[in-house]
Design an enzyme around this catalytic site. Structure first.
Site, PDB file in Angstrom:
ATOM      1  N   THR A  96       7.376   1.610   2.114  1.00 40.80           N
ATOM      2  CA  THR A  96       5.786   1.953   0.911  1.00 40.80           C
ATOM      3  C   THR A  96       6.450   3.535   0.279  1.00 40.80           C
ATOM      4  OG1 THR A  96       4.220   2.265   2.316  1.00 40.80           O
ATOM      5  CG2 THR A  96       3.468   3.417   1.189  1.00 40.80           C
ATOM      6  N   LYS A 171      -1.351   0.151  -0.551  1.00 41.75           N
ATOM      7  CA  LYS A 171      -0.931   0.426   0.909  1.00 41.75           C
ATOM      8  C   LYS A 171      -1.339   2.345   0.789  1.00 41.75           C
ATOM      9  CE  LYS A 171       1.193   1.798   4.009  1.00 41.75           C
ATOM     10  NZ  LYS A 171       2.750   1.885   4.474  1.00 41.75           N
ATOM     11  N   LYS A 239       3.879  12.326   3.061  1.00 38.90           N
ATOM     12  CA  LYS A 239       5.152  11.647   1.055  1.00 38.90           C
ATOM     13  C   LYS A 239       3.710  10.247   0.528  1.00 38.90           C
ATOM     14  CE  LYS A 239       7.230   7.998   1.995  1.00 38.90           C
ATOM     15  NZ  LYS A 239       6.585   6.213   1.823  1.00 38.90           N
TER      16      LYS A 239
END
Length: 286
Positions: A96, A171, A239
């Site tokens: 990701t 995502k 994150k």
């Protein structure tokens, strides 16, 4: 049989690579900490000494690492994937990252003669183990077609989303929504318990209505048992929220709820819960 490479054997990558081995693929693995390869080698995988060596000896190499910095590190440099990819071989980054990082990796791979696909996944440890991830693929269509048999082992759904960057964006949107849901769920559970409601009845009511969803069903018992065994590290959710907010900034889009959610997860990181499951955000509320 397609020769498969797999880089990154953390919570997710190890389970995904193991499913490929069990499905009968010829798999070569690499991890920054080489000792993490041992279980896969015992199951029949080969082990490479560097990302470059792995990419040079596999038809399609998959990567699953923690963040943009790690994704760039294994791709670039004299021992990186791009140095070994060669003409026509494929590289699929399932980490990701933000769309800019994905495009930088795509450029390095294509300039080296390879084909590139980004394919971040929606799902945590259990779906990775069960082979039921949602794989969000974008990039070289011919590589998508070639990688599909492997995707079908690792996931239950793998839509092709178009050009590089679209998978990364999808995502980040998914995880931004998930983080927001978990944050308000934690606050609701804390409020309910502090006001004297029965925890099981609260869970049952939520599960019977329009807000019923698999995440609340899985995370609810974790909160009540105070069991934060990690399937998705809290630091990685923070994150992803940070990257989603950065995408919003780039598109001049206000994301106030996501910004507040990010602050909640930052508070949990600061409190020492970074390596615990995302459900540990509850501990900063209660």
């Amino acid at each position: 049989m397609t020769r498969i490479g797999f880089l990154g054997l953390g919570i997710m990558g190890k389970a995904m690579a193991l499913n490929l081995v069990k499905a009968g693929f010829e798999v070569t693995v690499w991890n920054r900490n080489p000792s993490k390869c041992a279980d896969l080698v015992a199951q029949g995988a080969k082990q490479a000494d560097s990302p470059k060596e792995l990419a040079a000896n596999c038809d399609i190499s998959f990567a699953m690492v923690a963040d943009p910095e790690a994704a760039l590190a294994i791709c670039l440099g004299p021992d990186g994937v791009a140095a070994g990819i060669g003409e026509g071989r494929g590289y699929v980054d399932m980490s990701t990252v933000d769309d800019s990082t994905s495009q930088a990796i795509a450029q390095a791979i294509t300039e080296a003669g390879g084909r590139f696909l980004e394919a971040p996944v929606s799902g945590t440890k259990k779906p990775a183990e069960d082979g039921t991830l949602v794989i969000l693929a974008a990039g070289d269509k011919s590589l998508y077609d070639d990688a599909l048999p492997a995707f079908e082992v690792m996931g239950k759904m793998s839509p092709y989303l178009g050009e590089v960057g679209q998978g990364a964006k999808m995502k980040l949107v998914v995880n931004m929504i998930m983080g927001g849901m978990l944050s308000i769920f934690s606050e609701g559970m804390a409020l309910g318990l502090k006001s004297g409601l029965d925890a099981q009845q609260l869970s049952d009511v939520l599960d019977a209505g329009a807000m019923a969803n698999p995440m609340f069903k899985v995370k609810g018992p974790m909160l009540l048992a105070e069991d934060y065994s990690t399937s998705f590290p809290l630091k990685h959710m923070q994150k992803d929220l940070r990257l989603a907010l950065a995408l919003g900034d780039k598109l001049d889009l206000a994301l106030p709820t996501a910004a507040i959610t990010n602050e909640a997860f930052k508070q949990a990181r600061k409190a020492g819960y970074a390596d615990e499951d995302i459900a540990a955000v509850y501990k900063t509320v209660k």
